[in-house]
Scaffold this active site. Structure first.
Site, mmCIF file in Angstrom:
data_model
loop_
_atom_site.group_PDB
_atom_site.id
_atom_site.type_symbol
_atom_site.label_atom_id
_atom_site.label_comp_id
_atom_site.label_asym_id
_atom_site.label_seq_id
_atom_site.Cartn_x
_atom_site.Cartn_y
_atom_site.Cartn_z
ATOM 1 C CG HIS A 39 -9.211 -0.499 4.341
ATOM 2 N ND1 HIS A 39 -9.029 -0.484 2.970
ATOM 3 C CD2 HIS A 39 -8.634 0.638 4.783
ATOM 4 C CE1 HIS A 39 -8.380 0.596 2.616
ATOM 5 N NE2 HIS A 39 -8.120 1.308 3.698
ATOM 6 C CG ASP A 40 -11.238 3.211 3.448
ATOM 7 O OD1 ASP A 40 -10.600 3.612 2.461
ATOM 8 O OD2 ASP A 40 -10.753 3.093 4.590
ATOM 9 C CG ASP B 132 -2.208 0.736 1.027
ATOM 10 O OD1 ASP B 132 -3.246 0.247 1.490
ATOM 11 O OD2 ASP B 132 -2.171 1.795 0.356
ATOM 12 C CD GLU C 123 -8.570 5.472 -1.506
ATOM 13 O OE1 GLU C 123 -7.559 6.094 -1.171
ATOM 14 O OE2 GLU C 123 -9.505 5.223 -0.728
ATOM 15 C CG ASP D 264 -3.993 6.123 0.923
ATOM 16 O OD1 ASP D 264 -5.006 5.442 1.079
ATOM 17 O OD2 ASP D 264 -3.754 7.163 1.548
HETATM 18 O O1 TEU Z 1 -9.005 6.497 1.936
HETATM 19 C C1 TEU Z 1 -9.269 7.730 1.320
HETATM 20 C C2 TEU Z 1 -10.666 8.109 1.504
HETATM 21 O O2 TEU Z 1 -11.067 9.124 1.044
HETATM 22 C C3 TEU Z 1 -11.600 7.203 2.232
HETATM 23 O O3 TEU Z 1 -11.377 7.347 3.611
HETATM 24 C C4 TEU Z 1 -13.004 7.640 1.874
HETATM 25 O O4 TEU Z 1 -13.057 9.024 2.112
HETATM 26 C C5 TEU Z 1 -14.047 7.026 2.714
HETATM 27 O O5 TEU Z 1 -13.582 6.706 3.927
HETATM 28 C C6 TEU Z 1 -14.650 5.895 1.930
HETATM 29 O O6 TEU Z 1 -15.799 6.416 1.336
HETATM 30 C C7 TEU Z 1 -7.621 6.157 1.967
HETATM 31 C C8 TEU Z 1 -7.496 4.887 2.767
HETATM 32 O O7 TEU Z 1 -8.205 3.832 2.100
HETATM 33 C C9 TEU Z 1 -8.086 5.164 4.129
HETATM 34 O O8 TEU Z 1 -8.114 3.975 4.912
HETATM 35 C C10 TEU Z 1 -7.219 6.220 4.799
HETATM 36 O O9 TEU Z 1 -7.811 6.561 6.036
HETATM 37 C C11 TEU Z 1 -7.138 7.474 3.932
HETATM 38 O O10 TEU Z 1 -6.878 7.201 2.566
HETATM 39 C C12 TEU Z 1 -5.982 8.360 4.409
HETATM 40 O O11 TEU Z 1 -4.765 7.709 4.130
#
Ligand code: TEU
Ligand code: CA
Length: 536
Positions: A318-319, A96, A249, A197
């Protein structure tokens, strides 16, 4: 060789996959002990969530040393063993790559606080005015301001995410050189590429005030700008030395802006994670839920299939909350879990399976805020409290969307803590691990796990499912039908996203159904999906 057009990628959230030393935290030796599970599933690569040294403000997405391993997860020797053990099973490792920001514990940041240090311009610093106003009106992704005052430097630094995640300054060429070193370090260790990311936010143009929006004011000053494309093309030169794969992402991408990031001729990324199909059950922002609208979901998937020759495919990560309660049905847990698998594994693109999806894991069963860990969820609860939203309503808003829904430990068996740890888990294990766990499904030919394993094998066996064209046949309010074609091979997929039965006119010889059946007569049971050969 575009291996990622023929493989399925499995996402591991290391903190919650398998603990090996009883401290309640998943770790790299734990992952190594479970590689046979992934080999049996039939995946060709693992996207490994961040395992670098980190204070864990955002569970590893706040990195303090890109070239060292968080001791909670193990050692560099463990990481090298994971790469080797995975490779021995024909499984690649993707790291990542979190380079929009670092932890404020990173030595670059600590030294950047001294204006005279060589690191002074590694981050985005700005003066407020002497009346205590912030440098501009931008807002952050985690429901808080995105400027934090540093008393040592007497300036503010930008953080689009948590205040301990300081945004790097890519106007400084030294930052790009540091990132190239990080890429080479991990590619030299044998990783096959990176999940990148929030990779379309790297270049911030002016710090002028942004347009006021309901959320995320200022996007027009840093989202998918030309400067970011230039950075990606520079990084691609290093990646191409190794033939490395990258999936970005990319928040807020449309098919047009996605193409600008991942069309082959752009020589930037190989694919992106879009968000549009994950927004079919919300009003504007994800905290304001609405009833899932299958037709909107189908039409979105069809648009992305048509507009990009190739892209990533995912329903969980995971989000995001888990997919069965969201796009399927808790009442038809097994049928809808299998239906979603049939969708994911028969569309065109690289499918990503998120840990636990293959056994139908569901959202957490927490009942109060103090059980949550996620920084984003806690910030949103604080914002809601500032607006005097009552506790019960706050909990309803936060719990439905909290990223912790998908971060509860993997449920390996019905034993203590679902077989995840012999210690006290860092995040609560869902009590439904007694019913939903891998061990109870492994020997059940009708289980969600057996279905995923079978479909992964079928996709490997049938090139039409990997490389075939995509043609939409129907995007109704409950039925989604499409065809994959390659040469003489034709396969039709018909999915009933409803508690109600459906009658359709597609014919062909039955290849798979998520219900026991002989042949196909056009009658679909609730949440039934069928795969037909030579469909018409
Ligand atoms: O996520 C970016 C992000 O924008 C997500 O958090 C999104 O806003 C939302 O949570 C899902 O709809 C990435 C990583 O995947 C996340 O785990 C990190 O917290 C974030 O970047 C910061 O690094
Ligand atoms: Ca551990």
């Amino acid at each position: 060789m575009e291996w990622w057009k023929d493989e399925i990628i499995y996402q591991i959230y290391p903190r919650s996959f398998q603990d090996s030393n009883g401290d309640g935290i998943g770790d790299i030796p734990g992952i190594i002990s479970r590689l046979d599970h992934l080999q049996e599933l039939g995946v060709g690569a693992i996207w490994l969530g961040p395992v670098y040294r980190s204070p864990n403000a955002d569970n590893g997405y706040d990195i303090s040393d890109y070239m060292d391993i968080n001791p909670e997860y193990g050692t560099m020797a463990d990481m090298e063993e994971l790469i080797a053990e995975a490779k021995a099973r024909g499984i690649r490792i993707l790291m990542d790559l979190v380079i929009n920001h670092t932890s404020t514990d990173h030595h670059w940041f600590r030294r950047s606080r001294d204006k005279n240090s060589p690191y002074a311009d590694y981050y985005i610093w700005a003066k407020g005015d002497d009346r205590g106003h912030l440098p501009n009106n931008w807002t952050g992704f985690f429901g808080e301001d995105c400027w934090e005052y540093d008393p040592e430097r007497c300036e503010y630094y930008l953080h689009l995410f948590a205040k301990s995640q300081a945004d790097l300054n890519y106007r400084n060429p030294a930052v790009l050189e540091e990132v190239k070193d990080i890429l080479r370090f991990w590619l030299d260790k044998g990783v096959a590429g990176f999940r990148c990311d929030v990779i379309n936010l790297l270049w911030k143009d002016s710090l002028d005030n942004g347009k006021r929006k309901l959320a995320l004011t200022g996007l027009e000053h840093y989202c998918s700008l030309e400067g970011t494309h230039e950075i990606l093309r520079e990084l691609r030169k290093v990646l191409d030395e190794y033939g490395a794969y990258t999936v970005g992402e990319t928040v807020f991408v449309t098919p047009e802006t996605a193409r600008d990031l991942c069309a082959p001729e752009r020589k930037e990324l190989d694919a992106v994670f879009s968000f549009e199909h994950m927004e079919c059950d919300q009003y504007f922002i994800k905290w304001f839920k609405r009833k899932f609208r299958p037709k909107v979901f189908f039409d979105c998937l069809v648009k992305w299939q048509r507009e990009l020759d190739w892209n990533s495919l995912y329903l969980e990560n995971h989000d995001q909350p888990r997919s069965i309660p969201r796009f399927g049905s808790r009442e038809h847990w097994k049928e809808s879990g299998k239906l979603l698998a049939l969708l994911l594994l028969t569309l065109r693109g690289t499918p990503f399976i998120y840990q636990g999806q293959e056994i139908g894991m569901l959202d957490f069963d927490f009942t109060r805020m103090r059980q949550l860990n996620d920084v984003e969820s806690k910030n949103v609860d604080r914002v809601l409290r500032r607006f005097h939203i009552p506790r019960k309503l706050r909990w309803k808003i936060v719990s439905r969307t909290s990223r912790d829904n998908a971060r509860t430990p993997f449920q390996w068996d019905a034993g203590p803590n679902g077989g995840f740890t012999t210690g006290r888990p860092w995040l609560g294990v869902n009590h439904n691990c007694a019913e939903i766990n891998l061990a109870s499904q492994e020997d059940d030919p009708d289980s969600i796990w057996s279905w995923y394993k079978d479909l992964c094998a079928l996709r490997k066996e049938r090139e039409v499912l990997r490389r075939g064209d995509f043609e939409a046949l129907e995007t109704g309010d409950q039925v989604f039908a499409y065809r994959r074609a390659l040469g003489e091979e034709r396969m039709t997929v018909v999915l009933n996203f409803s508690d109600r039965p459906a009658q359709v006119g597609y014919t062909g010889s039955l290849v798979r159904s998520n219900y026991p059946r002989e042949g196909f007569d056009g009658a679909l049971r609730p949440w039934e999906g069928v795969l037909l050969e030579d469909g018409r």
